[in-house]
Design an enzyme around this catalytic site. Sequence first.
Site, PDB file in Angstrom:
ATOM      1  N   PHE A 182      28.431 -24.429 -10.157  1.00 56.44           N
ATOM      2  CA  PHE A 182      28.802 -23.746 -11.448  1.00 56.44           C
ATOM      3  C   PHE A 182      29.054 -24.667 -12.578  1.00 56.44           C
ATOM      4  O   PHE A 182      29.532 -25.731 -12.185  1.00 56.44           O
ATOM      5  CB  PHE A 182      30.361 -23.172 -11.329  1.00 56.44           C
ATOM      6  CG  PHE A 182      31.015 -22.582 -12.502  1.00 56.44           C
ATOM      7  CD1 PHE A 182      30.109 -21.426 -13.132  1.00 56.44           C
ATOM      8  CD2 PHE A 182      31.876 -23.102 -13.024  1.00 56.44           C
ATOM      9  CE1 PHE A 182      30.809 -21.138 -14.453  1.00 56.44           C
ATOM     10  CE2 PHE A 182      32.375 -22.467 -14.169  1.00 56.44           C
ATOM     11  CZ  PHE A 182      31.837 -21.435 -14.938  1.00 56.44           C
ATOM     12  N   GLN A 183      28.463 -24.558 -13.592  1.00 57.42           N
ATOM     13  CA  GLN A 183      28.234 -25.462 -14.831  1.00 57.42           C
ATOM     14  C   GLN A 183      27.547 -26.889 -14.393  1.00 57.42           C
ATOM     15  O   GLN A 183      28.035 -27.912 -14.755  1.00 57.42           O
ATOM     16  CB  GLN A 183      29.751 -25.645 -15.214  1.00 57.42           C
ATOM     17  CG  GLN A 183      30.078 -24.384 -15.916  1.00 57.42           C
ATOM     18  CD  GLN A 183      31.438 -24.613 -16.956  1.00 57.42           C
ATOM     19  OE1 GLN A 183      32.089 -25.636 -16.832  1.00 57.42           O
ATOM     20  NE2 GLN A 183      31.438 -23.777 -18.078  1.00 57.42           N
ATOM     21  N   LYS A 236      33.230 -35.335 -11.078  1.00 57.87           N
ATOM     22  CA  LYS A 236      34.716 -34.983 -11.165  1.00 57.87           C
ATOM     23  C   LYS A 236      35.200 -35.591 -10.012  1.00 57.87           C
ATOM     24  O   LYS A 236      36.358 -36.306 -10.359  1.00 57.87           O
ATOM     25  CB  LYS A 236      34.814 -33.694 -10.910  1.00 57.87           C
ATOM     26  CG  LYS A 236      36.302 -33.136 -11.295  1.00 57.87           C
ATOM     27  CD  LYS A 236      36.628 -31.555 -11.070  1.00 57.87           C
ATOM     28  CE  LYS A 236      38.015 -31.249 -11.820  1.00 57.87           C
ATOM     29  NZ  LYS A 236      38.318 -29.765 -11.708  1.00 57.87           N
ATOM     30  N   MET A 285      14.330 -25.498 -48.971  1.00 62.79           N
ATOM     31  CA  MET A 285      13.264 -26.308 -48.700  1.00 62.79           C
ATOM     32  C   MET A 285      12.193 -25.664 -48.199  1.00 62.79           C
ATOM     33  O   MET A 285      10.900 -25.846 -48.310  1.00 62.79           O
ATOM     34  CB  MET A 285      13.559 -27.732 -47.940  1.00 62.79           C
ATOM     35  CG  MET A 285      12.626 -28.586 -47.647  1.00 62.79           C
ATOM     36  SD  MET A 285      12.326 -29.523 -49.206  1.00 62.79           S
ATOM     37  CE  MET A 285      13.294 -30.884 -49.277  1.00 62.79           C
ATOM     38  N   GLU A 317      30.478 -28.584 -29.184  1.00 59.07           N
ATOM     39  CA  GLU A 317      29.968 -30.005 -28.641  1.00 59.07           C
ATOM     40  C   GLU A 317      29.020 -30.780 -29.607  1.00 59.07           C
ATOM     41  O   GLU A 317      29.182 -31.939 -29.768  1.00 59.07           O
ATOM     42  CB  GLU A 317      29.556 -30.088 -27.204  1.00 59.07           C
ATOM     43  CG  GLU A 317      30.641 -29.676 -26.095  1.00 59.07           C
ATOM     44  CD  GLU A 317      30.890 -28.346 -26.011  1.00 59.07           C
ATOM     45  OE1 GLU A 317      30.295 -27.264 -26.750  1.00 59.07           O
ATOM     46  OE2 GLU A 317      31.674 -27.810 -25.218  1.00 59.07           O
TER      47      GLU A 317
HETATM   48  C1  LIG Z   1      18.433 -27.066 -36.899  1.00 57.34           C
HETATM   49  C2  LIG Z   1      17.157 -27.063 -37.903  1.00 57.34           C
HETATM   50  N1  LIG Z   1      16.688 -25.900 -38.041  1.00 57.34           N
HETATM   51  C3  LIG Z   1      15.602 -25.556 -38.934  1.00 57.34           C
HETATM   52  C4  LIG Z   1      15.524 -26.723 -39.751  1.00 57.34           C
HETATM   53  C5  LIG Z   1      14.190 -26.328 -40.772  1.00 57.34           C
HETATM   54  N2  LIG Z   1      14.737 -26.590 -42.103  1.00 57.34           N
HETATM   55  C6  LIG Z   1      14.839 -27.686 -42.908  1.00 57.34           C
HETATM   56  S1  LIG Z   1      15.379 -27.340 -44.335  1.00 57.34           S
HETATM   57  C7  LIG Z   1      15.956 -25.704 -44.028  1.00 57.34           C
HETATM   58  C8  LIG Z   1      16.505 -24.823 -45.059  1.00 57.34           C
HETATM   59  C9  LIG Z   1      17.772 -25.365 -45.414  1.00 57.34           C
HETATM   60  O1  LIG Z   1      18.469 -24.441 -46.330  1.00 57.34           O
HETATM   61  P1  LIG Z   1      19.755 -24.642 -47.083  1.00 57.34           P
HETATM   62  O2  LIG Z   1      20.818 -25.305 -46.150  1.00 57.34           O
HETATM   63  O3  LIG Z   1      20.254 -23.460 -47.719  1.00 57.34           O
HETATM   64  O4  LIG Z   1      19.369 -25.970 -48.052  1.00 57.34           O
HETATM   65  P2  LIG Z   1      18.442 -25.814 -49.378  1.00 57.34           P
HETATM   66  O5  LIG Z   1      16.995 -26.415 -48.926  1.00 57.34           O
HETATM   67  O6  LIG Z   1      18.339 -24.718 -49.855  1.00 57.34           O
HETATM   68  O7  LIG Z   1      19.207 -27.129 -50.186  1.00 57.34           O
HETATM   69  C10 LIG Z   1      15.387 -25.417 -42.940  1.00 57.34           C
HETATM   70  C11 LIG Z   1      15.528 -24.177 -42.169  1.00 57.34           C
HETATM   71  C12 LIG Z   1      16.036 -28.035 -39.654  1.00 57.34           C
HETATM   72  N3  LIG Z   1      15.831 -28.882 -40.485  1.00 57.34           N
HETATM   73  N4  LIG Z   1      17.181 -27.785 -38.707  1.00 57.34           N
END
Ligand SMILES: Cc1ncc(C[n+]2csc(CCOP(=O)(O)OP(=O)(O)O)c2C)c(N)n1
Lengths: 172, 600
Positions: free
Chosen positions: B123-124, B173, B496, B61
């Site tokens: 439920f749900q 529903k 990052m 979803e």
């Molecule tokens: C749902 C979610 N969880 C955690 C983060 C924190 N976060 C930001 S960038 C990142 C790493 C992303 O890694 P990747 O997809 O390999 O991209 P790269 O930076 O290596 O290009 C994380 C964990 C986020 N932005 N979104």
Amino acid sequence: MPAQGDSDFRSATISVLVDNESGVLARVIGLFSGRGYNIDSLTVAPVEDGGQRSRINVVTSGTQMVIEQIKAQLDRLVPVHRIADLTQQGPHVAREMALMKVIAAGDRRSEALRLADAFRARVVDATTESFIFEMTGSTDKLDAFVALMRPLGLAEVSRTGVAAMARGTRVI
Amino acid sequence: MSTSLPAADADALQPGAEILLRALKDQGVEVVFGYPGGAVLPIYDAIFKQNAIRHILVRHEQAAVHAAEGYARSTGRVGVVLVTSGPGATNAVTGLVDALMDSIPVVCLTGQVPTHLIGNDAFQEADTTGITRPATKHNYLVKRSEDLARVVHEAFYVARSGRPGPVVIDLPKDILIGPARYSPPSAAPHRSYRPQTEPDGGAIARAVALLKGAKRPVIYVGGGVINAGDAASEALRRLVQLTGYPATSTLMGLGALPASDPRFLGMLGMHGTYEANLAMHGCDVMLAVGARFDDRVTGKLAAFSPQSRKIHIDIDPSSINKNVPVDLPIVADAGRALSALVAGWEADGATPDRTALAAWWRQIDGWRARECLRYTQSRAAGAIIKPQYAIQRLHALTRESGRPTYITTEVGQHQMWAAQFFGFEQPNRWMTSGGLGTMGYGLPAAMGVQVAHPEALVIDIAGEASILMNIQEMSTLAQYRLPVKVFILNNRYMGMVRQWQELLHGGRYSESYSAALPDFVKLAESFHATGLRAESVDQLDATIRAMLAADGPVIADIAVDEKENCFPMIPSGAPHNEMILGPEHEATAAGVADAGLALV
Ligand SMILES: Cc1ncc(C[n+]2csc(CCOP(=O)(O)OP(=O)(O)O)c2C)c(N)n1
Ligand SMILES: [Mg+2]
């Protein structure tokens, strides 16, 4: 958010006219808690025939920038019709009601009664050991009376929060 | 829009689910992204019996909401989502907050237990309106059949009007089954929600005067310009042309101005260009349009653009003076305000202060000469691919293909490199999760874009970590033959996160290595897609060409330099003039103060 010590920190009494639909109060309260705004007092009740609309009065505090932000945030809630910052608009009447139970005997009992009379508080319930005083007035006046009652056996307080409107012909 | 039915028919009682579909049709809905469950079976039954509305069955979803966002942002229409009660609704929450933060119009229909069971922990059952209240622009729980059609029409109005956003309609529903009467969309103004779209004439005149007198002007463009439609981007282009003023854009505003326009300084903010951030810092008049001065843009607030007088155009009054006090607020639709500014400038016969402007451009050109985005790509056979180079080649080769191209991203370094190196010439071609920064956004968003633009080239620029967050949507791509291309910049790190750990946490790479990665080529193949891989620079172009030539969905796994960092960078909490440039440049900024560590 800026600290309380900031020079432009002020209190604001804001009235909000809303559609009386389910969840509207939760929306307003959620806005304050979610964004870290203060709520010093809050009242809500339907104010129109048929109960279509309710009026919320909220007393809040913050810097001018925060208070402007609070009003803008309130205004963009879908069920909000109108907003008035009564404090900013100028003279307004802001009153609340309190019920105060004092349990006391002897001198303290008669002193409580004497002070109640001076403050124009009404006795709405009495037993040989207790009174319930009712008082309507400004928040300050209520605070002062509550403080006086405390050493005289104040056992319970119930306050309505502020109802407010602009003086004169101005309406929300 | 409305396919009006014979009067007798219009008055007939129909089951709620039929009423719902009729209302969607009258709102011009063509596609719904959804996932079934017990509470919404009456709606699925009604969908089964008709052909006007297409249903795209997602695999999660959250992805349905991102797909609707991609659909909405690439078309300017409202995206529609349909999910069941309980887990269906809670799974959608991340998508809703994403749409809220980036002001994307979405209507999300959630199933609910029958009204008599609400509050019984049935439920749900989930308190969907309670959970989504802070996650949406507005939400509704329909408790009476007679309200159903009106609420649906109102939800679409709220989602698309003013500052757009997501709206949830929670549908018990029994309401979906029970008989009701249809009511068509009403032309009457909404009783309380009527956003101001026309700018104040006096404010426009004052803005023209301020702009005319500027010696070091800058135009700061945000996603609101994209939301305001093509007319807004056109008016902006005209204004830039008339004035010759430099302009920069937020992540969300890319494409409002053509990246190739010499007056465009590139993106601003944390990973914005040196010239854009220094122009913002040094300007004397700033025109902010549809932008919200968020912390990724302003850096340290107290030191943000200290000498400028600021004009701020925004449709949302709460965006004005929220973070940064401005001198001239203009509450209006960005397109109308920009058109009024252009008209005002022309009527005034205004001309810029040419001497001052020339001097300002000389200063900006000096900053540009630093080439803040410079990097070095070795061309030796077998050389490792620089991620920046991969994006530049992707950009060049997609341009060469001549096909309309839409780019989505996941979140991380690859997202910033895409923003820096993929030049967007048009609005609505760039979809990224800006405000919430949701990993897992890009693939489903691309899916939604592709549904709206079946012939276009739709590419998700991904990281190897993010792509795994909604990888199940590869199955949706296969089912509906949606030829989305997933271009993974695989640096084997949550890059990052790794970058912050390197720069701010003493190189302690805690839990940021992408261990146990799947074989993305085989993964693609198992989802009936094409898998490609490039391991060195000599393989890059051929891989991109093969990806672009493929008829169906593709995953292209591009191995890139694991250690590359994204620069320039303004560390959280630092002012714009304390930017860190890359290793190609001489050292600029001092270390980050401990206070910076607390910031995100
Ligand atoms: C749902 C979610 N969880 C955690 C983060 C924190 N976060 C930001 S960038 C990142 C790493 C992303 O890694 P990747 O997809 O390999 O991209 P790269 O930076 O290596 O290009 C994380 C964990 C986020 N932005 N979104
Ligand atoms: Mg990575």
